[in-house]
Design an enzyme around this catalytic site. Structure first.
Site, PDB file in Angstrom:
ATOM      1  N   LYS A   1       1.206  -1.389   0.123  1.00 55.50           N
ATOM      2  CA  LYS A   1      -0.071  -0.254   0.346  1.00 55.50           C
ATOM      3  C   LYS A   1       0.970   1.091   0.059  1.00 55.50           C
ATOM      4  O   LYS A   1       0.347   2.651  -0.359  1.00 55.50           O
ATOM      5  CB  LYS A   1      -0.685  -0.165   1.241  1.00 55.50           C
ATOM      6  N   ASN A   2       1.142   1.477   0.689  1.00 57.92           N
ATOM      7  CA  ASN A   2       2.572   2.299   1.276  1.00 57.92           C
ATOM      8  C   ASN A   2       3.614   2.996  -0.245  1.00 57.92           C
ATOM      9  O   ASN A   2       4.431   3.972  -0.291  1.00 57.92           O
ATOM     10  CB  ASN A   2       3.644   2.362   2.352  1.00 57.92           C
TER      11      ASN A   2
ATOM     12  N   CYS B   1      -5.843  13.379  12.621  1.00 59.69           N
ATOM     13  CA  CYS B   1      -4.810  11.790  12.336  1.00 59.69           C
ATOM     14  C   CYS B   1      -5.263  11.278  13.793  1.00 59.69           C
ATOM     15  O   CYS B   1      -4.990  12.164  14.735  1.00 59.69           O
ATOM     16  CB  CYS B   1      -3.540  12.139  12.002  1.00 59.69           C
TER      17      CYS B   1
ATOM     18  N   ARG C   1       0.858  14.665  13.338  1.00 61.61           N
ATOM     19  CA  ARG C   1       1.637  14.319  12.596  1.00 61.61           C
ATOM     20  C   ARG C   1       1.285  15.588  10.924  1.00 61.61           C
ATOM     21  O   ARG C   1       0.668  15.299  10.566  1.00 61.61           O
ATOM     22  CB  ARG C   1       0.584  12.796  12.039  1.00 61.61           C
ATOM     23  N   PRO C   2       2.136  16.466  11.237  1.00 64.60           N
ATOM     24  CA  PRO C   2       2.555  18.107  10.921  1.00 64.60           C
ATOM     25  C   PRO C   2       2.825  17.254   9.604  1.00 64.60           C
ATOM     26  O   PRO C   2       3.689  15.986   9.165  1.00 64.60           O
ATOM     27  CB  PRO C   2       3.483  18.621  11.223  1.00 64.60           C
TER      28      PRO C   2
ATOM     29  N   ASP D   1       4.697  20.150   7.782  1.00 62.65           N
ATOM     30  CA  ASP D   1       5.855  21.328   8.136  1.00 62.65           C
ATOM     31  C   ASP D   1       7.191  20.974   7.018  1.00 62.65           C
ATOM     32  O   ASP D   1       7.118  22.117   6.129  1.00 62.65           O
ATOM     33  CB  ASP D   1       6.282  21.523   9.442  1.00 62.65           C
TER      34      ASP D   1
ATOM     35  N   ASP E   1       5.379   0.979  12.120  1.00 64.83           N
ATOM     36  CA  ASP E   1       3.437   0.473  11.780  1.00 64.83           C
ATOM     37  C   ASP E   1       3.421  -1.349  11.614  1.00 64.83           C
ATOM     38  O   ASP E   1       2.506  -2.481  11.347  1.00 64.83           O
ATOM     39  CB  ASP E   1       3.645   0.164   9.522  1.00 64.83           C
TER      40      ASP E   1
ATOM     41  N   ILE F   1       7.989   6.779  16.794  1.00 65.55           N
ATOM     42  CA  ILE F   1       8.344   8.039  15.208  1.00 65.55           C
ATOM     43  C   ILE F   1       7.213   8.300  15.852  1.00 65.55           C
ATOM     44  O   ILE F   1       7.113   9.707  15.516  1.00 65.55           O
ATOM     45  CB  ILE F   1       8.300   6.973  14.108  1.00 65.55           C
TER      46      ILE F   1
ATOM     47  N   ARG G   1      -8.737  -0.539   4.595  1.00 71.75           N
ATOM     48  CA  ARG G   1      -7.581   0.215   4.346  1.00 71.75           C
ATOM     49  C   ARG G   1      -6.951  -0.464   3.148  1.00 71.75           C
ATOM     50  O   ARG G   1      -5.616   0.649   2.976  1.00 71.75           O
ATOM     51  CB  ARG G   1      -7.534   1.759   4.919  1.00 71.75           C
TER      52      ARG G   1
HETATM   53  C1  UD1 Z   1       3.804   7.066   6.594  1.00 70.94           C
HETATM   54  C2  UD1 Z   1       3.413   5.693   6.215  1.00 70.94           C
HETATM   55  C3  UD1 Z   1       2.901   4.988   7.831  1.00 70.94           C
HETATM   56  C4  UD1 Z   1       3.991   5.017   8.868  1.00 70.94           C
HETATM   57  C5  UD1 Z   1       5.219   6.090   8.371  1.00 70.94           C
HETATM   58  C6  UD1 Z   1       6.787   5.870   9.133  1.00 70.94           C
HETATM   59  C7  UD1 Z   1       2.667   5.434   4.149  1.00 70.94           C
HETATM   60  C8  UD1 Z   1       1.338   5.881   3.253  1.00 70.94           C
HETATM   61  N1  UD1 Z   1       2.198   6.327   5.100  1.00 70.94           N
HETATM   62  O1  UD1 Z   1       3.693   7.595   6.801  1.00 70.94           O
HETATM   63  O2  UD1 Z   1       2.389   3.618   7.082  1.00 70.94           O
HETATM   64  O3  UD1 Z   1       3.676   4.887   9.981  1.00 70.94           O
HETATM   65  O4  UD1 Z   1       5.526   6.534   7.154  1.00 70.94           O
HETATM   66  O5  UD1 Z   1       7.403   5.568   9.149  1.00 70.94           O
HETATM   67  O6  UD1 Z   1       3.837   5.933   3.753  1.00 70.94           O
HETATM   68  N2  UD1 Z   1       6.145  14.456  10.741  1.00 70.94           N
HETATM   69  C9  UD1 Z   1       7.375  16.008  10.532  1.00 70.94           C
HETATM   70  N3  UD1 Z   1       6.531  16.929   9.336  1.00 70.94           N
HETATM   71  C10 UD1 Z   1       6.841  16.897   8.402  1.00 70.94           C
HETATM   72  C11 UD1 Z   1       6.610  15.275   8.056  1.00 70.94           C
HETATM   73  C12 UD1 Z   1       6.406  14.501   8.998  1.00 70.94           C
HETATM   74  O7  UD1 Z   1       7.301  16.536  11.845  1.00 70.94           O
HETATM   75  O8  UD1 Z   1       6.227  17.139   7.611  1.00 70.94           O
HETATM   76  C13 UD1 Z   1       7.367  13.485  11.551  1.00 70.94           C
HETATM   77  C14 UD1 Z   1       6.212  12.896  11.719  1.00 70.94           C
HETATM   78  O9  UD1 Z   1       5.549  13.548  12.882  1.00 70.94           O
HETATM   79  C15 UD1 Z   1       6.899  11.543  12.360  1.00 70.94           C
HETATM   80  C16 UD1 Z   1       7.983  11.391  11.600  1.00 70.94           C
HETATM   81  O10 UD1 Z   1       8.088  13.022  11.042  1.00 70.94           O
HETATM   82  O11 UD1 Z   1       7.415  11.665  13.613  1.00 70.94           O
HETATM   83  C17 UD1 Z   1       8.032  10.392  11.020  1.00 70.94           C
HETATM   84  O12 UD1 Z   1       6.812  10.697   9.097  1.00 70.94           O
HETATM   85  P1  UD1 Z   1       6.725  10.266   7.876  1.00 70.94           P
HETATM   86  O13 UD1 Z   1       7.987   9.415   7.707  1.00 70.94           O
HETATM   87  O14 UD1 Z   1       6.685  11.752   7.910  1.00 70.94           O
HETATM   88  O15 UD1 Z   1       5.385   9.317   8.024  1.00 70.94           O
HETATM   89  P2  UD1 Z   1       4.405   9.008   7.143  1.00 70.94           P
HETATM   90  O16 UD1 Z   1       5.131   9.509   5.779  1.00 70.94           O
HETATM   91  O17 UD1 Z   1       3.353   9.967   7.090  1.00 70.94           O
END
Ligand code: UD1
Length: 429
Positions: free
Chosen positions: A22-23, A126, A131-132, A134, A316, A338, A408
């Site tokens: 999926k991811n 969420c 889950r920002p 930024d 996950d 995470i 999902r």
């Molecule tokens: C993706 C996966 C999710 C998995 C996660 C971590 C998909 C669709 N989803 O989620 O299943 O659990 O990777 O392996 O592929 N963060 C920030 N700012 C940002 C973006 C992220 O601070 O702009 C932080 C998040 O809050 C979190 C960390 O970075 O603490 C990791 O997030 P991220 O790796 O981006 O997760 P997703 O891509 O949302």
């Protein structure tokens, strides 16, 4: 709303085919926005999130044709999508659609890279922490887009196109890395991404983008270098196997005992999780066609695990491991680094008889000899499947409510488990 009813206590024996990830499927579908030619994706899982993203892309004017099953194919073969973003009619991703699936925010990068503007709703709340976004915004800004926040929308503009640059992520982010890579493919000049996520899904998307004519090197390492090109073309790509689905069924087999072959599972995609299972006393045998998981009679040893970005133990699989350790012979510790609040399964596992104490980001799980069935529900995908794992071993009957979370992310879950001997059925309505 559908529910799943499970009568626990049966060992799993048989073969479980692993679906496409999926991811990886979601960002690959989004990458289709980068070209006017057709992107053909094979091995796409039949999941509610995929269907939802089809609707979101349709809103931008993308045409998607789903190939029917060819003779000799079964439901075990994923679907083939022909995705054409020849004409993008709308660069806005509205709140109603983005709020249903976070990953749809990722259209920001390809839209601004190809069309010069994008207007994408902030994803909103969420269930698993804040889950920002930024760092995703920072990435497109570094490539020269101007960013405004207007009425809950992120508006990115780059009328003269994006420019290559250096992007240094202060923390490892999968979504940030996907965004940076996609945007940089069409930027003028060279982009260097530092502290990039190394997840296999990043590598899969980069492989596909390279087939489409992108120049990406270093995917799978901390530094990714992208030489921008003027245009991308169509290509054909098969989605890699789902490492989270693989790990989930490995834990289900470990939970019930038995002998299960995870067909198409690729051990190198989840080595950290397989190592944890081995230390718990499970027999793990990698082969060319998949992974065999065996537990006969012996009890499970407790483990001490911390989630971290790839190649370490994935967040996950955290909930699933907690379900498994709730029946270990001793006390386990699981630390989640995470996502904050990714412990919603704890209360529900406790209802099944698990003994779990939470202290900040660390859970202490005291193994019990038996869990007992009960009605449960969960508020996210991985939490829901952890309840299924627990229910497979619990005495008596468990009903898991709010099955749409499972739909999902897990293709034909009850069918795959049922074929291995689990007493599991879906109750409609
Ligand atoms: C993706 C996966 C999710 C998995 C996660 C971590 C998909 C669709 N989803 O989620 O299943 O659990 O990777 O392996 O592929 N963060 C920030 N700012 C940002 C973006 C992220 O601070 O702009 C932080 C998040 O809050 C979190 C960390 O970075 O603490 C990791 O997030 P991220 O790796 O981006 O997760 P997703 O891509 O949302």
């Amino acid at each position: 709303m559908d529910r799943i009813r499970i009568v626990g206590g049966r060992k799993l024996n048989g073969t479980i085919p692993i679906s496409g990830a999926k991811n990886a499927a979601l960002p690959l579908m989004i990458a289709s926005l980068l070209t006017e030619e057709t992107l053909i994706l094979d091995n796409v899982p039949r999941l509610a999130d995929v269907a939802q993203l089809e609707r979101i892309l349709g809103n931008h004017g993308v045409d998607i044709m789903v190939s029917g099953k060819r003779p000799g194919e079964t439901a075990d073969n994923g679907q083939t999508l022909h995705i054409s973003a020849a004409r993008i009619v709308d660069t806005t991703a509205p709140y109603e659609l983005v709020s249903k699936m976070r990953a749809s925010f990722w259209v920001l990068a390809p839209l601004v890279a190809r069309m010069g503007d994008a207007r994408v709703s902030m994803p909103g709340g969420c269930a698993i922490g804040t889950r920002p976004v930024d760092l995703l915004i920072m990435a497109v800004e570094r490539l020269g887009a101007t960013i405004d926040i207007e009425g809950g929308y992120v508006v990115a503009r780059a009328p003269k196109g994006l420019r290559g640059s250096e992007i240094v992520f202060p923390k490892v982010t999968v979504s940030g890395t996907h965004t940076a890579v996609m945007a940089a493919t069409l930027a003028k000049g060279t982009t260097v991404i530092e502290n990039a996520a190394r997840e296999p899904e990043i590598v899969d998307v980069a492989d596909c983008l390279n087939k489409m004519g992108a120049h990406i090197s270093g995917a799978g390492t901390r530094q990714i270098v992208i030489e921008g090109v003027a245009k991308l073309r169509g290509a054909r790509h098969a989605v890699l196997p789902d490492r989270i689905e693989t790990g989930t069924y490995a834990m289900a087999a470990a939970m019930t005992g038995g002998d299960v072959f995870l067909q198409n599972g690729r051990p190198e995609l989840l080595q950290a999780a397989l190592d944890v299972l081995v230390s718990a006393g499970v027999i793990v045998t990698p082969t060319n066609q998949g992974i065999r998981i065996v537990r006969n009679g012996a009890g499970l040893a407790p483990v001490d695990v911390t989630t971290a970005p790839f190649p370490e133990f994935p967040t996950d699989l955290q909930a699933q491991l907690m379900a498994l350790m709730s029946c270990a012979r001793g006390t386990s510790h699981i630390t989640e680094t995470i996502f904050e609040n990714r412990f919603m399964h704890v209360g529900e596992l406790t209802r099944l008889g698990a003994r779990i104490q939470l202290e900040g980001e660390r859970a202490t799980i005291e193994g019990v000899p038996h869990l007992k069935g009960a009605p449960v529900m969960a508020t996210d995908l991985r939490a829901s499947v952890s309840l299924v794992i627990a229910a497979l071993a619990a005495e008596g009957e468990t009903t898991v409510n709010r099955v749409y979370h499972l739909d999902r992310g897990f293709e034909r879950l009850e069918d795959k488990l049922g074929r291995c001997g689990a007493a599991i059925e879906r109750l409609s309505g």
